[in-house]
Design an enzyme around this catalytic site. Structure first.
Site, PDB file in Angstrom:
ATOM      1  CE1 TYR A 186      -4.268   1.558   0.323  1.00 25.44           C
ATOM      2  CE2 TYR A 186      -3.004   3.156   1.583  1.00 25.44           C
ATOM      3  CZ  TYR A 186      -4.149   2.810   0.903  1.00 25.44           C
ATOM      4  OH  TYR A 186      -5.183   3.710   0.788  1.00 25.44           O
ATOM      5  CE1 TYR A 195      -0.387   8.088  -1.135  1.00 23.11           C
ATOM      6  CE2 TYR A 195      -0.460   5.755  -0.570  1.00 23.11           C
ATOM      7  CZ  TYR A 195      -1.116   6.934  -0.875  1.00 23.11           C
ATOM      8  OH  TYR A 195      -2.497   6.963  -0.921  1.00 23.11           O
TER       9      TYR A 195
END
Length: 590
Positions: A381, A385
């Site tokens: 996840y 980023y």
């Protein structure tokens, strides 16, 4: 017929007729027609033309056209003339504070730095403070006036300060003009991106011209060493992924859960609206740094509340920009499941403490997403980023889950703009939350050969890139900095030929430097002493040449390389110990 003093580059002009009231000496009034050359994108009252023209001089030529458009939009609103002039005057004042054109190139900055340093060569502390105030530069935090004066007489110090000031002021002005958003220039202005690319070219040229030399005569090109370090984006990304995955394994072993938090700033910090790209009426002119400092303050209060409640999350924080450059935080944290709801309530309370009733605050100010192991790992996840904020590795421009501002854009280009944004505004993109310090991990990777006990466990885990084993060896993910069993040893350095403490460029005691690892009162050295010299000087004044000639060894504070420690193994430091020729290290400030 009245003409403006001079037409500005970057604008197109047209003749415009104005009806100007005129009062005759006998008191009669009449209306006279006046022709003036005005920018085609500007609509304003004739009495304001000279003021607007004077303000436009302070911004780069390529920004003048969008600036006049923004000014015109504000002025067209009911009663907007005074507001438009106030807004433009504030922008011009910000630009004037830099005392340099916001489009100044490196040559202009270097020339100004040289001029300032020479002008203060015979001046005292009071004159230096006055000059810093004139340039709106914060006074450096130094122990005495000697350090302040030494810096103000240093061309290189001024160069850094001016470069930082011009870059940040230009970006803040660009955001207020409306240049920075997803429909124009993403995250940063194009001029900031150009300046950073030029700086990287200069840096690469310097690195390519330097070589690191050890006492044993080993030589390595400095650019190759940098490429092998975490300064290389690929290496930095890989290390962050290893650590994130290690924390996830630790959490699984302890039965902890993962949660993904996002914290953003109130509306007044956002320059434009997210969908339309139009000016946000609530924007108060706050800078990117001020928005970041606001979230830092919020997080400090959250941490204090966590400490009072006995909550110790661990994981990572990522700072990235909204499309208009306003920062927001993402946090991937792990904690016991019974503490999750309490932690969320605390985060929400402090995130909404400022402007809780503004539209969208409850929905967007802070969000939470529980990591569902059945749908993917926590590391997976946060991976996007990390990649987005470093080098764009493995990201797709057509990813339907990507933010709309990056759709259709090359991931590498997006990442470059994000890194430029962080560099200009001095924002640390990644920071570990909780867990043992990564400095110990990095120093342990320098250790050569096998050791024993806990040190060997730490060394082996670091050498194998096993963050989970490293955290386990250090006693788990929760603990105070003073309680970790292994710490980085940072020591003073003394010159044996003079008996004096090693100093920095300004003749102040040099900062404590990493020397090795400290465990149970024993220090294990991990570093050798290297000198960085220009390639053209090899064989003349280098470590090897100096040692051969029997001359004192020149010392360089740069120490980027791993070398076999001169000492064969761990030793206790009692006061001081000779580490290398001409150099002594000490544990204590003398």
């Amino acid at each position: 017929m009245h003409a403006l003093p001079a037409e500005l580059i970057g604008l197109e002009y047209r003749w415009t007729s104005f009806q100007v009231p005129y009062i005759w000496p006998d008191g009669r009034t009449s209306v006279e027609s006046s022709l003036r050359r005005v920018p085609t994108t500007l609509e304003t009252h004739p009495d304001d033309l000279d003021f607007v023209h004077a303000c436009l001089r302070w911004v780069p030529a390529e920004w003048r056209k969008p600036l006049t458009r923004s000014y015109t939009r504000i002025a067209k609103r009911s009663g907007g003339r005074a507001e438009a002039n106030r807004w433009l005057g504030d922008l011009a004042e910000q630009a004037r504070q830099s005392r340099l054109c916001l489009a100044s190139d490196e040559d202009a900055i270097r020339g100004k730095a040289k001029s300032l340093a020479r002008g203060l060569w015979r001046s005292g502390a009071d004159a230096c403070r006055t000059m810093l105030e004139d340039f709106h530069i914060k006074e450096p935090k130094v122990s005495g006036e000697e350090g302040l004066v030494a810096r103000c007489r240093d061309e290189r110090w001024w160069r850094r300060q001016l470069r930082k000031m011009v870059n940040r002021t230009a970006e803040n002005v660009g955001r207020q003009i409306g240049l920075v958003h997803k429909r124009a220039q993403l995250y940063v202005t194009d001029s900031a991106l150009r300046r950073r690319r030029q700086q990287q070219i200069r840096n690469q040229a310097i690195l390519s011209s330097m070589v690191a030399v050890s006492e044993e005569g080993q030589e390595f090109d400095l650019d190759e060493l940098i490429e092998a370090s975490i300064a290389n984006p690929a290496n930095r990304r890989a290390e962050l992924m290893v650590r994130a995955r290690g924390f996830e394994v630790v959490a699984d072993d302890l039965g902890h859960v993962g949660d993904f938090w996002t914290i953003t700033a109130p509306s007044r910090f956002h320059a434009v609206h997210s969908r339309s790209g139009q000016r946000n009426e609530a924007f108060d002119g706050s800078t990117v740094r001020e928005a970041h400092d606001h979230i830092k303050t919020v997080w400090a209060r959250i941490r204090a509340a966590f400490q009072r409640q006995g909550i110790s999350p661990y994981g990572f924080r990522v700072v990235e920009p909204h499309h208009d450059g306003t920062p927001h935080w993402h946090l991937l944290v792990f904690l016991p499941p019974e503490q999750l709801e309490t932690a969320r309530r605390i985060v929400r309370h402090y995130a909404l403490e400022d402007s809780p009733d503004e539209p969208g605050a409850n929905r967007h100010r802070c969000t939470f997403k529980r990591i569902d192991k059945s749908r993917g790992s926590a590391t997976g996840y946060i991976a996007k980023y990390i990649a987005k904020n470093i080098d764009g590795f493995a990201l797709r421009s057509d990813d339907p889950k990507a933010p709309d501002e990056v759709l259709g854009k090359q991931p590498e280009t997006v990442a470059e703009r994000v890194v430029t944004w962080a560099s200009v505004h001095g924002i640390r993109q990644f920071q570990q939350v909780g867990g043992p310090p990564v400095g110990v991990w990095r120093e342990a990777r320098r250790l050569k050969g096998e050791h024993s006990g806990l040190i060997e466990q730490v060394r082996k885990a670091a050498d194998e890139g096993d963050w989970w084993a490293f955290v386990r060896a250090m006693g788990g993910p929760i603990g105070k900095r003073s309680e970790w069993p292994v710490r980085v040893a940072r020591l003073e350095w003394w010159m044996t030929d003079t008996g004096e403490l090693d100093t920095n460029r300004y003749q102040e005691p040099a900062a404590l430097r990493p020397f090795g690892l400290e465990y149970d009162g024993v220090t294990i050295p991990t570093r050798g002493v290297w000198e960085v010299v220009p390639k053209r000087d090899l064989g003349v004044g280098s470590l090897g040449a100096a040692a051969t000639a029997g001359n004192p060894r020149p010392w360089s504070s740069v120490n980027n390389c791993t070398a076999t420690p001169p000492s064969g193994g761990p030793f206790k430091l009692s006061g001081e110990v000779t580490f290398a020729k001409g150099l002594v290290v000490s544990q204590n400030r003398g």
